[in-house]
Design a protein around this motif. Structure first.
Motif, PDB file in Angstrom:
ATOM      1  N   GLY A 156       0.814  -1.208   0.000  1.00  0.00           N
ATOM      2  CA  GLY A 156       0.000   0.000   0.000  1.00  0.00           C
ATOM      3  C   GLY A 156       0.842   1.250   0.000  1.00  0.00           C
ATOM      4  O   GLY A 156       0.545   2.224  -0.717  1.00  0.00           O
ATOM      5  N   LEU A 157       1.933   1.211   0.767  1.00  0.00           N
ATOM      6  CA  LEU A 157       2.825   2.362   0.822  1.00  0.00           C
ATOM      7  C   LEU A 157       3.473   2.604  -0.540  1.00  0.00           C
ATOM      8  O   LEU A 157       3.672   3.752  -0.959  1.00  0.00           O
ATOM      9  N   ASN A 158       3.749   1.511  -1.234  1.00  0.00           N
ATOM     10  CA  ASN A 158       4.346   1.630  -2.565  1.00  0.00           C
ATOM     11  C   ASN A 158       3.392   2.350  -3.525  1.00  0.00           C
ATOM     12  O   ASN A 158       3.822   3.164  -4.346  1.00  0.00           O
ATOM     13  N   GLN A 159       2.092   2.034  -3.424  1.00  0.00           N
ATOM     14  CA  GLN A 159       1.127   2.709  -4.289  1.00  0.00           C
ATOM     15  C   GLN A 159       1.153   4.219  -4.094  1.00  0.00           C
ATOM     16  O   GLN A 159       1.080   4.992  -5.044  1.00  0.00           O
ATOM     17  N   ILE A 160       1.299   4.644  -2.833  1.00  0.00           N
ATOM     18  CA  ILE A 160       1.229   6.066  -2.525  1.00  0.00           C
ATOM     19  C   ILE A 160       2.500   6.797  -2.925  1.00  0.00           C
ATOM     20  O   ILE A 160       2.462   7.877  -3.539  1.00  0.00           O
ATOM     21  N   LEU A 161       3.633   6.201  -2.609  1.00  0.00           N
ATOM     22  CA  LEU A 161       4.901   6.930  -2.747  1.00  0.00           C
ATOM     23  C   LEU A 161       5.612   6.700  -4.076  1.00  0.00           C
ATOM     24  O   LEU A 161       6.639   7.317  -4.338  1.00  0.00           O
ATOM     25  N   ALA A 220      12.083  12.334  -5.282  1.00  0.00           N
ATOM     26  CA  ALA A 220      12.151  13.138  -4.057  1.00  0.00           C
ATOM     27  C   ALA A 220      12.845  12.400  -2.929  1.00  0.00           C
ATOM     28  O   ALA A 220      13.284  13.014  -1.948  1.00  0.00           O
ATOM     29  N   LEU A 221      12.981  11.069  -3.053  1.00  0.00           N
ATOM     30  CA  LEU A 221      13.655  10.309  -1.989  1.00  0.00           C
ATOM     31  C   LEU A 221      15.100  10.764  -1.814  1.00  0.00           C
ATOM     32  O   LEU A 221      15.650  10.712  -0.704  1.00  0.00           O
ATOM     33  N   ARG A 258      16.479   7.728   3.705  1.00  0.00           N
ATOM     34  CA  ARG A 258      16.368   7.392   2.286  1.00  0.00           C
ATOM     35  C   ARG A 258      16.567   5.909   2.052  1.00  0.00           C
ATOM     36  O   ARG A 258      15.793   5.262   1.353  1.00  0.00           O
ATOM     37  N   ASP A 259      17.596   5.354   2.645  1.00  0.00           N
ATOM     38  CA  ASP A 259      17.913   3.944   2.413  1.00  0.00           C
ATOM     39  C   ASP A 259      16.830   3.027   2.983  1.00  0.00           C
ATOM     40  O   ASP A 259      16.446   2.032   2.347  1.00  0.00           O
ATOM     41  N   LEU A 304       6.714  13.229   3.111  1.00  0.00           N
ATOM     42  CA  LEU A 304       5.447  13.906   2.878  1.00  0.00           C
ATOM     43  C   LEU A 304       5.509  15.371   3.302  1.00  0.00           C
ATOM     44  O   LEU A 304       4.910  16.236   2.660  1.00  0.00           O
ATOM     45  N   SER A 305       6.194  15.648   4.367  1.00  0.00           N
ATOM     46  CA  SER A 305       6.353  17.039   4.815  1.00  0.00           C
ATOM     47  C   SER A 305       7.084  17.855   3.762  1.00  0.00           C
ATOM     48  O   SER A 305       6.746  19.014   3.495  1.00  0.00           O
ATOM     49  N   THR A 306       8.106  17.224   3.157  1.00  0.00           N
ATOM     50  CA  THR A 306       8.870  17.915   2.118  1.00  0.00           C
ATOM     51  C   THR A 306       7.999  18.217   0.910  1.00  0.00           C
ATOM     52  O   THR A 306       8.000  19.323   0.367  1.00  0.00           O
ATOM     53  N   VAL A 307       7.230  17.212   0.495  1.00  0.00           N
ATOM     54  CA  VAL A 307       6.365  17.407  -0.666  1.00  0.00           C
ATOM     55  C   VAL A 307       5.290  18.443  -0.368  1.00  0.00           C
ATOM     56  O   VAL A 307       4.958  19.294  -1.209  1.00  0.00           O
ATOM     57  N   ALA A 308       4.702  18.391   0.837  1.00  0.00           N
ATOM     58  CA  ALA A 308       3.615  19.292   1.205  1.00  0.00           C
ATOM     59  C   ALA A 308       4.083  20.725   1.370  1.00  0.00           C
ATOM     60  O   ALA A 308       3.264  21.647   1.413  1.00  0.00           O
ATOM     61  N   ALA A 309       5.402  20.932   1.474  1.00  0.00           N
ATOM     62  CA  ALA A 309       5.899  22.294   1.562  1.00  0.00           C
ATOM     63  C   ALA A 309       5.598  23.054   0.274  1.00  0.00           C
ATOM     64  O   ALA A 309       5.488  24.286   0.278  1.00  0.00           O
ATOM     65  N   GLY A 310       5.482  22.311  -0.831  1.00  0.00           N
ATOM     66  CA  GLY A 310       5.116  22.955  -2.095  1.00  0.00           C
ATOM     67  C   GLY A 310       3.608  23.064  -2.233  1.00  0.00           C
ATOM     68  O   GLY A 310       3.043  24.150  -2.214  1.00  0.00           O
TER      69      GLY A 310
END
Length: 933
Positions: free
Chosen positions: A82-87, A93-94, A102-103, A130-136
């Motif tokens: 499920g996490l793979n579907q989302i990310l 961005a990783l 990251r690893d 997600l925090s990094t992405v949501a900053a945009g």
């Protein structure tokens, strides 16, 4: 950004009944703002995914980035799927994360190989990403079917959800109510999505399936219980499984989607529980006594205690007080049946038939479902059950049961007879004309001699009328079957009685004396006595000018018998007998009952008859707006069910209303349309109706020569055409047109014919028209004025406002002609008020012209000062304004309630009002000096 009061957009606009839910969810999630988390729960099919779609589309439209994943059963054991579907979209961005995070995330998502990372490390890595992405752009994480998400992803997303607020990340997941999930611990606040309310469910079905008949829509709304998936899926399944008469099956079929949604919990139950649920589903009532007896009869090793697993799973519950088993959702019952085998169903039907010995209809139906091969005993029981069903007015159920009876009948005459009867019911009552034709063909194929069967002949005759056949062909076919049948003219033979009713209808259509002769011969042969309705029809429906009045007492008895009757056949047949005696008002409430039944999916043919009777009564009694509405409804009904032979009734109502209201061109065009088809099919009665409308249109525009031509096409001047019932309705039209075209000899001859036939005995309307026609025809002014006075004094004549006002207008014209100018103003003003109230523009203009010539002012304060209330009218008006009913007023003043109603019809136009509710205000402004002292 979606604010707290932003309206739904895109898909959200298409969700019916969910505006409040969408707004509440947006507020709780803080989409695009601070963020938040929510678990959306609800029963299967309630629309959780549709709500997710609407929220996601609206969020995207406002600049929020949407990440979505769905739980899948076969991937539930695949860690981090499920996490793979989302990310997956954020692989690039990783690289912005610190190495440990990251690893760990790359290994967890399967992008790299390595030692399994710790759960906390992965959780923090996802939160940071997600925090990094949501900053945009703000984020919305959407998870459909959370219980099916893999355990590892669910744990990580739970970690994120608890920390979503403040980082502009919103987390929304869905779960079926009652499902065990990793979030049952209360980590997420829950919003339970409820089924649609009744109004929204009805709106959804009406919008998506506008052609769904009322009975099917009502059944669908009841069964679906506001479940949107069921509301949208079931109509498609129904369209393929409707019965031959269009009826809704008792157990609704499930589409593949619905079967998956509602069936999975059933198949997980122990086998004895499933069998017991099937027994309850097919029994239908939930009677625990019947269920217990049937389990013993089945001797299959299961008993009522086996309901426990289904109760614990909340599929059913027991109403202890009523001793009934109830399914939690109607579609669970349908799913139980869908998930059973045909053999299991037959065994249950057999067990139920064995215990329902005191309920013949239900027992016969269960036997029919349990039987595979032809069995005359079962077929006979089903035929008997069909008789019971028909007596209750359920024509569609009768047709269905007769077809099943025929299916189980060994090849031969009985099978043909039952198919023919089903065809007759289909053609005569339900409106299933294509099915009726097929059944009739099957009957003839089964037994080539079946064309002599009365039901077969009656069905064929009706189908001929609705096709390209003519009246004479249909008449000859049915008469031959009656004359050569083996029925022995038994008045208790329902098949023969039905055939004679159909013959009467065909004779009426043909409007000729020779057509009626076989009908009367058959009645003479009936023993022991002629059924009252057949006898009445032979007098009132065939040649009412000569024999109608003789049936008045018989008609009284038929109408009295309608109290409490629900059978639409009995009601409409009594209404038909009442038509030409102007007694439709006496069956009005019963006719409305039939119409309401029809609107709810009842017999289409009876529904149509009820509409016809109401339309004709509305025209005669001045309810013209209602008549127009019901005529439109009738035309649509005829088009829907293929009743082309009967649409002319409603076209006539449209034509006569247009004629009376001054829309002569429309009236003439419609009349010509009726006449063209009627003459081709030799349905002369329909042509007579059309000529009547055309005559009224011509009178309205002052073309008296044309009016005379149309009136005499119904009946020649000087005689009332034999067996042409509508000749009664054009009597004064013919006389007025004759007088206006200087055919006084013809006018006088027609009055003599009316008096010789004593048509005044038929009703107060015909008494009014007879005296008025005599007044028009005479050249002696004193005699004319006396006859007009006599006409307007006929008891109950006020009940026919248009005819009454036309006589008042003629009276006023004659008074003014003999220079009784002042006296002429009273009837002229009264006529004008009525014509204006009805919208009869040509006649209102004539009355107004006459009033001006009589020196009368137009109006003061909306009320004609020459138009006074009598003392009795004033008293009735005051009592009605106080809230008393017509019956209560009648009792107080020692009058009949019909007389009170007739007075009110005259009071309204005098006061310049149109309803009872306006009486109080009108009387407050009415000066007592304006009433006769």
């Amino acid at each position: 950004m979606i604010g707290s009061h932003s309206p739904p957009r895109g898909t959200a606009d298409r969700l019916i009944g969910r505006d409040r839910d969408l707004q509440r969810i947006r507020d709780l999630l803080g989409i695009g703002a601070a963020g938040g988390a929510l678990l959306l729960s609800g029963e299967a099919g309630v629309g959780k995914t549709a709500v997710l779609d609407a929220l996601a589309e609206a969020a995207r439209a406002d600049g929020t980035r949407v990440l979505r994943a769905g739980g899948v059963e076969f991937e539930a054991n695949c860690s981090y799927s499920g996490l793979n579907q989302i990310l997956f979209p954020f692989q690039d961005a990783l690289g912005e994360l610190q190495a440990p995070f990251r690893d760990a995330l790359r290994v967890a998502l399967g992008f790299e190989s390595g030692s399994p990372p710790e759960r906390l490390m992965v959780s923090n890595a996802v939160l940071l990403l997600l925090s990094t992405v949501a900053a945009g752009d703000p984020l919305l994480l959407v998870i459909d079917d959370l219980p099916w998400l893999d355990r590892a992803s669910a744990a990580v997303l739970g970690f994120v959800a608890r920390r979503a607020t403040g980082i502009r990340v919103s987390f929304l997941a869905t779960s079926r109510s009652g499902s065990q999930s990793l979030h049952d611990s209360g980590v997420l606040p829950e919003f339970r999505l409820q089924p649609l309310d009744e109004a929204s469910a009805d709106h959804l079905v009406s919008t998506r399936f506008p052609d769904l008949v009322a009975s099917a829509r009502r059944r669908l709304l009841t069964v679906a219980h506001g479940n949107p998936l069921a509301l949208l899926e079931l109509p498609s399944a129904l369209s393929a499984m409707r019965g031959p008469a269009g009826e809704v099956p008792a157990v609704l079929p499930l589409s593949q989607r619905l079967e998956t949604v509602f069936g999975s919990r059933i198949t997980s139950l122990p086998h004895p529980s499933q069998r017991l649920l099937l027994l309850a589903a097919l029994e239908g009532v939930g009677d625990l006594g019947v269920l217990q007896a049937a389990t013993r009869q089945a001797n299959d090793g299961y008993h009522l205690d086996d309901l426990a697993p289904a109760e614990r799973d909340q599929l059913v519950h027991i109403d202890e007080e009523a001793r009934r088993l109830r399914f939690r959702h109607p579609l669970i019952r349908s799913a139980v049946v869908e998930n059973s085998t045909s053999g299991e169903r037959r065994a249950v039907h057999a067990a139920l038939a064995h215990v329902l010995v005191d309920q013949p209809e239900r027992r016969a139906w269960h036997l029919g479902e349990a039987t595979l091969e032809p069995d005359e005993n079962v077929a006979a029981l089903l035929e008997h059950a069909a008789r019971i069903t028909l007596r209750r007015g359920d024509a569609a159920g009768t047709m269905r049961t007769l077809i099943r009876s025929a299916d189980l009948t060994p090849p031969g005459p009985d099978r043909a007879r039952r198919l023919a009867e089903a065809a007759y019911v289909g053609a005569e009552s339900t409106g299933a004309l294509p099915s009726a034709q097929k059944l009739l063909d099957d009957a003839r194929h089964t037994a080539p001699g079946s064309q002599s069967c009365l039901h077969s002949a009656a069905a064929a005759a009706l189908l001929l009328l609705n096709g390209d056949g003519d009246v004479d062909t249909a008449h000859g076919l049915l008469v031959a079957a009656i004359d050569t049948g083996t029925h022995a003219y038994d008045a208790n033979d329902k098949t023969l009685v039905d055939a004679l009713h159909t013959l009467a209808l065909i004779c009426f259509f043909g409007a000729r004396h020779d057509l009626w002769q076989p009908y009367h011969r058959a009645l003479e042969k009936l023993t022991p006595t002629v059924p009252p309705v057949l006898s009445a029809l032979g007098k009132t429906f065939s040649d009412p000018a000569r024999t109608g009045a003789a049936a008045s007492k018989q008609l009284d008895e038929l109408i009295a018998e309608l109290a409490g009757v629900t059978d639409p056949v009995q009601i409409t047949r009594a209404g038909t007998a009442a038509l030409y005696l102007d007694r439709l008002g006496d069956v009005r409430e019963a006719a409305w009952q039939v119409v309401r039944m029809g609107r709810d999916g009842g017999p289409a043919r009876r529904y149509m008859s009820g509409l016809i009777h109401l339309c004709l009564d509305d025209y005669l009694t001045g309810r013209w707006d209602e008549a127009a509405q019901l005529a439109d409804e009738g035309i649509q009904l005829c088009e829907t069910h293929g009743y082309t032979a009967f649409v002319w009734y409603f076209l006539y109502v449209q034509a006569i209303l247009n004629a009376a209201r001054g829309q002569a061109d429309q009236a003439d065009a419609t009349a010509e349309q009726i006449i063209h088809r009627a003459m081709r099919q030799r349905a002369y009665c329909a042509a007579h109706y059309a000529h009547h409308a055309a005559a009224v249109a011509a009178l309205g525009r002052g073309d008296f020569a044309d009016a005379y031509e149309h009136a005499t096409a119904v009946s020649p001047a000087g005689s009332l055409a034999s067996h042409a019932p509508h000749a009664l309705w054009v009597t004064m039209d013919l006389v007025e047109a004759a007088v206006r075209t200087d055919r006084r000899t013809e006018a006088a001859a027609h009055v003599r014919a009316m008096r010789e036939a004593d048509v005044a005995r038929i009703s107060s309307r015909h008494a009014l028209l007879t005296e008025a026609s005599a007044a028009l025809a005479t050249t002696d002014d004193d005699e004319a004025l006396a006859l007009f006075t006599k006409a307007l004094a006929v008891t109950g004549a006020e009940r026919w406002p248009f005819d009454f006002a036309r006589v008042q207008l003629a009276h006023g014209e004659r008074l003014r002609r003999v220079r009784a100018t002042t006296e002429s103003r009273v009837p002229l003003s009264a006529a004008l008020s009525t014509f204006e109230h009805l919208g009869a523009r040509p006649w209102a203009e004539r009355a107004e012209t006459e009033l001006r010539a009589a020196g009368s002012g137009r109006r003061q304060n909306g009320i004609s000062k020459t138009h006074r209330l009598t003392p009795q009218e004033l008293e009735i008006a005051r009592l009605a304004a106080s809230g008393l009913t017509n019956k209560q007023i009648a009792e107080r003043l020692f009058l009949s309630h019909r007389t009170v109603g007739a007075h009110l019809y005259q009071i309204y136009p005098k006061l310049g009002i149109t309803s009872r509710a306006m009486l109080r205000d009108a009387l407050e402004s009415w000066s007592p000096l304006e009433s006769k002292q």
